[in-house]
Design an enzyme around this catalytic site. Sequence first.
Site, mmCIF file in Angstrom:
data_model
loop_
_atom_site.group_PDB
_atom_site.id
_atom_site.type_symbol
_atom_site.label_atom_id
_atom_site.label_comp_id
_atom_site.label_asym_id
_atom_site.label_seq_id
_atom_site.Cartn_x
_atom_site.Cartn_y
_atom_site.Cartn_z
ATOM 1 N N LYS A 191 44.295 37.419 -17.960
ATOM 2 C CA LYS A 191 43.465 36.291 -18.400
ATOM 3 C C LYS A 191 42.659 36.737 -19.606
ATOM 4 O O LYS A 191 41.724 37.518 -19.488
ATOM 5 C CB LYS A 191 42.499 35.813 -17.318
ATOM 6 C CG LYS A 191 41.878 34.461 -17.705
ATOM 7 C CD LYS A 191 40.623 34.127 -16.938
ATOM 8 C CE LYS A 191 39.383 34.694 -17.574
ATOM 9 N NZ LYS A 191 39.118 34.230 -18.970
ATOM 10 N N GLU A 194 38.422 32.914 -22.701
ATOM 11 C CA GLU A 194 38.654 31.501 -23.053
ATOM 12 C C GLU A 194 38.378 31.252 -24.540
ATOM 13 O O GLU A 194 38.821 30.266 -25.107
ATOM 14 C CB GLU A 194 37.762 30.592 -22.188
ATOM 15 C CG GLU A 194 36.254 30.861 -22.232
ATOM 16 C CD GLU A 194 35.802 31.995 -21.289
ATOM 17 O OE1 GLU A 194 36.666 32.753 -20.800
ATOM 18 O OE2 GLU A 194 34.576 32.112 -21.074
ATOM 19 N N GLY A 244 34.284 43.665 -20.059
ATOM 20 C CA GLY A 244 33.363 42.561 -20.300
ATOM 21 C C GLY A 244 31.949 42.991 -19.971
ATOM 22 O O GLY A 244 31.611 44.180 -20.017
ATOM 23 N N GLY A 249 31.111 42.383 -14.385
ATOM 24 C CA GLY A 249 31.735 43.557 -13.761
ATOM 25 C C GLY A 249 31.232 43.770 -12.336
ATOM 26 O O GLY A 249 32.006 44.083 -11.420
ATOM 27 N N GLU A 266 35.311 48.401 -17.803
ATOM 28 C CA GLU A 266 34.755 48.844 -19.092
ATOM 29 C C GLU A 266 33.667 47.844 -19.450
ATOM 30 O O GLU A 266 33.968 46.687 -19.761
ATOM 31 C CB GLU A 266 35.838 48.846 -20.177
ATOM 32 C CG GLU A 266 36.980 49.801 -19.938
ATOM 33 C CD GLU A 266 36.576 51.246 -20.018
ATOM 34 O OE1 GLU A 266 35.505 51.547 -20.579
ATOM 35 O OE2 GLU A 266 37.324 52.081 -19.489
ATOM 36 N N CYS A 300 31.014 47.059 -27.623
ATOM 37 C CA CYS A 300 30.491 47.863 -26.513
ATOM 38 C C CYS A 300 30.000 49.209 -27.019
ATOM 39 O O CYS A 300 29.085 49.791 -26.482
ATOM 40 C CB CYS A 300 31.561 48.045 -25.449
ATOM 41 S SG CYS A 300 33.056 48.798 -26.095
ATOM 42 N N GLU A 400 21.383 45.575 -23.956
ATOM 43 C CA GLU A 400 22.441 45.382 -24.953
ATOM 44 C C GLU A 400 22.186 44.046 -25.670
ATOM 45 O O GLU A 400 22.187 42.993 -25.032
ATOM 46 C CB GLU A 400 23.786 45.339 -24.223
ATOM 47 C CG GLU A 400 24.973 45.327 -25.129
ATOM 48 C CD GLU A 400 26.284 45.249 -24.355
ATOM 49 O OE1 GLU A 400 26.379 44.423 -23.440
ATOM 50 O OE2 GLU A 400 27.205 46.011 -24.695
HETATM 51 P P1 NAD Z 1 32.150 38.408 -20.043
HETATM 52 O O1 NAD Z 1 31.842 39.338 -18.934
HETATM 53 O O2 NAD Z 1 31.359 37.188 -20.183
HETATM 54 O O3 NAD Z 1 33.679 37.921 -19.970
HETATM 55 C C1 NAD Z 1 34.767 38.830 -19.944
HETATM 56 C C2 NAD Z 1 35.953 38.179 -19.264
HETATM 57 O O4 NAD Z 1 35.635 37.946 -17.886
HETATM 58 C C3 NAD Z 1 36.344 36.827 -19.852
HETATM 59 O O5 NAD Z 1 37.753 36.718 -19.846
HETATM 60 C C4 NAD Z 1 35.724 35.852 -18.852
HETATM 61 O O6 NAD Z 1 36.378 34.596 -18.813
HETATM 62 C C5 NAD Z 1 35.923 36.596 -17.542
HETATM 63 N N1 NAD Z 1 35.046 36.200 -16.446
HETATM 64 C C6 NAD Z 1 33.832 35.598 -16.515
HETATM 65 N N2 NAD Z 1 33.339 35.408 -15.254
HETATM 66 C C7 NAD Z 1 34.257 35.906 -14.393
HETATM 67 C C8 NAD Z 1 34.334 36.019 -12.964
HETATM 68 N N3 NAD Z 1 33.354 35.564 -12.175
HETATM 69 N N4 NAD Z 1 35.423 36.593 -12.410
HETATM 70 C C9 NAD Z 1 36.414 37.068 -13.183
HETATM 71 N N5 NAD Z 1 36.415 36.985 -14.543
HETATM 72 C C10 NAD Z 1 35.340 36.422 -15.142
HETATM 73 O O7 NAD Z 1 32.094 39.323 -21.344
HETATM 74 P P2 NAD Z 1 32.261 38.881 -22.854
HETATM 75 O O8 NAD Z 1 31.033 38.115 -23.217
HETATM 76 O O9 NAD Z 1 33.594 38.244 -23.068
HETATM 77 O O10 NAD Z 1 32.273 40.294 -23.604
HETATM 78 C C11 NAD Z 1 31.102 40.946 -23.964
HETATM 79 C C12 NAD Z 1 30.801 42.092 -23.019
HETATM 80 O O11 NAD Z 1 31.933 42.952 -22.921
HETATM 81 C C13 NAD Z 1 29.685 42.973 -23.506
HETATM 82 O O12 NAD Z 1 28.782 43.270 -22.468
HETATM 83 C C14 NAD Z 1 30.387 44.251 -23.964
HETATM 84 O O13 NAD Z 1 29.604 45.391 -23.953
HETATM 85 C C15 NAD Z 1 31.525 44.317 -23.034
HETATM 86 N N6 NAD Z 1 32.615 45.122 -23.595
HETATM 87 C C16 NAD Z 1 32.846 46.383 -23.098
HETATM 88 C C17 NAD Z 1 33.839 47.185 -23.641
HETATM 89 C C18 NAD Z 1 34.119 48.568 -23.103
HETATM 90 O O14 NAD Z 1 35.208 49.069 -23.349
HETATM 91 N N7 NAD Z 1 33.209 49.194 -22.393
HETATM 92 C C19 NAD Z 1 34.614 46.704 -24.680
HETATM 93 C C20 NAD Z 1 34.353 45.436 -25.162
HETATM 94 C C21 NAD Z 1 33.361 44.646 -24.598
#
Ligand code: NAD
Length: 507
Positions: A191, A194, A244, A249, A266, A300, A400
Amino acid sequence: MSDLTIIPAAGKALPAPRKNRHFIGGAWVDSQTGDCSDRLSPAHGVVVSQSAKGTAAEAETAIAAARTAFDDGRWSRLSGKARAAILLKVADLIEANVERFALIETLESGKPITQSQGEIAGAADLWRYAAALARTVQGDSHNVLGEDMLAVVLKEPIGVVSIITPWNFPFWILSQKLPFALAAGCTCVIKPSEMTPSTTVMLCELLVEAGLPSGVVNVVLGFGQPVGEVMTAHPGVDMVTFTGSTAVGKLITKTAGETLKKVALELGGKNPQVIFPDADLDSAADAVTFGVYFNVGQCCNSSSRIIVHEDIAEDFVARVVALSRRVAFGDPLDSKTQVGAIVTPEHAARIDAAVKAAVAAGAEVVLGGAALAVPGLGLQFYQPTVIRGVTPEMEIARDEVFGPVLAVLTFRTLDEAIALANDASYGLSAGVWSENIHTCLAFARAAQAGTVWTNTWMDGFPEITFGGMKQSGQGREIGRYGMEEFLEVKSLVMRIGRTRAPWVNSP
Ligand code: NAD
């Protein structure tokens, strides 16, 4: 603000919106409901893609397809050589399609076109490296357990893997996970965010062309609720790998815990770079500038806080401010642009609120601190921002921000620098700048971070594993350890001959 480097609208014609459908069991399908969601270009404000909006039904069908494909062995029982051959073809196809992929990546994410081109081309190398690993799936042998015993530890693919990715590096992060899962022999349900679904969908076209059997990779488009949640909770899934936010997470860990499936995470970071007075200050200032503005700080690995020795703090901040003014912010479609747009208006507002809160807490904005008006484009841009007078308890030092905002703290001794660097709930990456190898190694050993850079920032290689400590995540990606995450371990214990004394006494 006028002394910033701003790239106005390039005036390039945008393509018609791309239509995306789910890819399940080798077929392109719409949602049962017929619902779609639109993605607006963050920089240009027009619809650039329209994607099927998945429901629990599509997620369940995709999981069933991946389950069947795993259990019948169409991929999991292929030789490493056969799997590697397909991964290599995918790498070639990615390279042949860099321009097409980069354009839609930029339109959906707001990142500069040259950066998208670099990320797509670089991702091909991740696929090549994973192809090499596919031929190295091997365990251990134990030949000294006694004359009559021999044991081997086998590595097997873990099974069906849910891959959930964010919007900030859509294709790159997918390529940190998918080829490694495939190299291990797993089948997958993906997935994408979006907000940035298109390159994940386009990859499926390449997978078909490369000859990947149907059902091995499935993509369900849509939101965390319900698609991501079903992919996390479903008993037919053996592992979830997620990149994410730390908040999501934690939710995923909780949901996956109900079925005790493996989870790799991650997550976020508040990554420090520590600068000692004996450092090459020109290089350090350049790396700090790169580290904070790359991907508009929506990264990140953003080096969103620096910890500078107080003897050089004033001079160093002046260097970073001067360099910041020369970084080209503006239209992501112009090849001169180094920093593009913020992903959504809501996120831009969050960045601004974090800066205002820092000022209210007593910190001082020495550059930026407001939205950036790019001629011919909207206001979904943010000025390069440097904040000094930051103290460790302030939110700007700990949370962050995910924007182009640098927080400056100061230190006097190595121990103090280490304590400040580790004073965070995150532990993704850290950096140290000094010409003294002892200083660098002492810092590197003490830093609570999954990656430590000395006299550089954010250099990465497919061979070098990546991941976070503390609340930055669990598990590792890329490198040899990256594939290991997708492998289960089985011990096989064998008796040689009939030498075992019976447990039951003779009658
Ligand atoms: P997010 O957590 O909002 O979303 C990430 C993904 O999770 C999306 O596909 C979203 O639709 C999905 N999601 C949302 N709620 C969910 C749920 N309840 N169950 C399952 N999936 C769900 O993150 P974002 O805003 O897309 O990305 C930004 C974040 O990602 C930042 O905190 C950043 O630090 C982190 N990030 C970490 C790394 C790393 O490698 N450590 C790399 C890139 C981004």
